[in-house]
Write a protein that holds these residues in place. Structure first.
Motif, short mmCIF file in Angstrom:
data_model
loop_
_atom_site.label_atom_id
_atom_site.label_comp_id
_atom_site.label_asym_id
_atom_site.label_seq_id
_atom_site.Cartn_x
_atom_site.Cartn_y
_atom_site.Cartn_z
N SER A 3 0.86 -1.18 0.00
CA SER A 3 0.00 0.00 0.00
C SER A 3 0.89 1.23 0.00
N CYS A 4 0.50 2.23 -0.76
CA CYS A 4 1.32 3.42 -0.92
C CYS A 4 0.63 4.63 -0.29
N SER A 5 1.44 5.53 0.22
CA SER A 5 0.92 6.75 0.84
C SER A 5 1.76 7.94 0.41
N PHE A 6 1.27 9.15 0.70
CA PHE A 6 1.93 10.39 0.31
C PHE A 6 3.32 10.48 0.93
N SER A 7 4.27 10.98 0.16
CA SER A 7 5.63 11.12 0.67
C SER A 7 6.29 12.36 0.07
N ALA A 8 7.61 12.49 0.33
CA ALA A 8 8.34 13.70 -0.08
C ALA A 8 8.27 13.94 -1.58
N GLY A 9 8.37 12.87 -2.38
CA GLY A 9 8.30 13.03 -3.83
C GLY A 9 6.97 13.61 -4.28
N GLY A 10 5.89 13.24 -3.60
CA GLY A 10 4.59 13.81 -3.92
C GLY A 10 4.56 15.30 -3.63
N GLY A 11 5.24 15.70 -2.56
CA GLY A 11 5.33 17.13 -2.24
C GLY A 11 6.08 17.89 -3.32
#
Length: 266
Positions: free
Chosen positions: A160-168
């Protein structure tokens, strides 16, 4: 259209800010493309890589964590690791790679053109600024597809994936692109010379307006028979002209002036 743009005007400042935002957006776009932690995972073991713990997922690389908690980026070789083939052939992953890559390439081209445009005067032309604004908006739309990673097979099946630095980083690039688009489209030329670009427009307007009220013009013409005609033209406040004409005709050794005055509406 030659010469540098006037960056001191409100329109010039807006164009400079738009170009800066476009540059920032490109840098963030590239960073989001190359990070190994575009999204965070719930942690799964990679049996092909010394059973390391995978903690992040990027478009081309993974973030791993060793037994001592040290993070590092690495890439799966799709030709040998059959267990990760879905990561490379997944439709959504490839869509995210292609669209974000196109957005990065477009942003780089627009950025270079914009900075060079300040020297060649291209950015003083409103249609060019509008075109750059539209392209910046298209870049934002393309980059937004990078979040298709969250619905890829890897994030739905393997972990499962969640928001991280790359998304920012991707969101920052999106905001920069949209901001650049707005500023490019909103930037206007001063004094309504908008891209008719000719610094000669004020002069042409002044010439068409004619002489200012109160202006007095004197013309003196001397004919071969000795007659001298003096014409005095005065511009009135209402735009009309008062013309006074004096003709001096010599009789013997004396000159006899004849005066005639009339108004002319122009």
């Amino acid at each position: 259209m030659g010469g540098c743009c006037d960056v001191k005007s409100s329109g010039g400042i807006a164009t400079v800010l738009a170009t800066c935002l476009l540059s920032i957006g490109w840098v963030l776009n590239v960073a989001a493309l190359s990070t190994c932690r575009l999204v965070a995972t719930d942690g799964f073991r990679d049996t092909e890589n010394d059973n390391g713990l995978v903690t992040g997922l990027g478009l081309y690389t993974f973030e791993g964590s060793d037994a001592w908690g040290q993070s590092y980026c690495y890439i799966f070789e799709y030709t040998t690791l059959t267990s990760n083939v879905s990561y490379w052939v997944d439709t959504r992953m490839n869509a995210a790679r292609i669209t974000s890559g196109i957005a990065s390439f477009m942003a780089f081209c627009c950025m270079v053109f914009s900075w060079c445009g300040f020297c060649c005067g291209c950015l003083s032309v409103r249609p060019i600024r509008i075109t750059l604004g539209v392209l910046a908006l298209i870049q934002a739309i393309l980059l937004s597809c990078i979040f298709l990673v969250n619905s890829s097979e890897v994030c739905r099946v393997s972990t499962s994936c969640s928001f991280s630095a790359g998304g920012g980083l991707a969101i920052g690039a999106l905001v920069a692109y949209v901001g650049a688009s707005v500023l490019f489209c909103a930037a206007r030329s001063e004094e309504n010379t908008d891209d008719k670009g000719d610094d000669q427009l004020p002069y042409a307007a002044a010439t068409a307006a004619g002489p200012a009220p109160g202006t007095v013009t004197v013309e003196k013409v001397e004919h071969a028979n000795g007659t001298v005609v003096t014409k005095t033209t005065t511009v009135n406040a209402d735009g009309s002209q008062t013309v006074e004409e004096i003709t001096e005709t010599p009789i013997g050794n004396e000159e006899v002036p004849t005066q005639m005055a009339y108004d002319a509406k122009v």
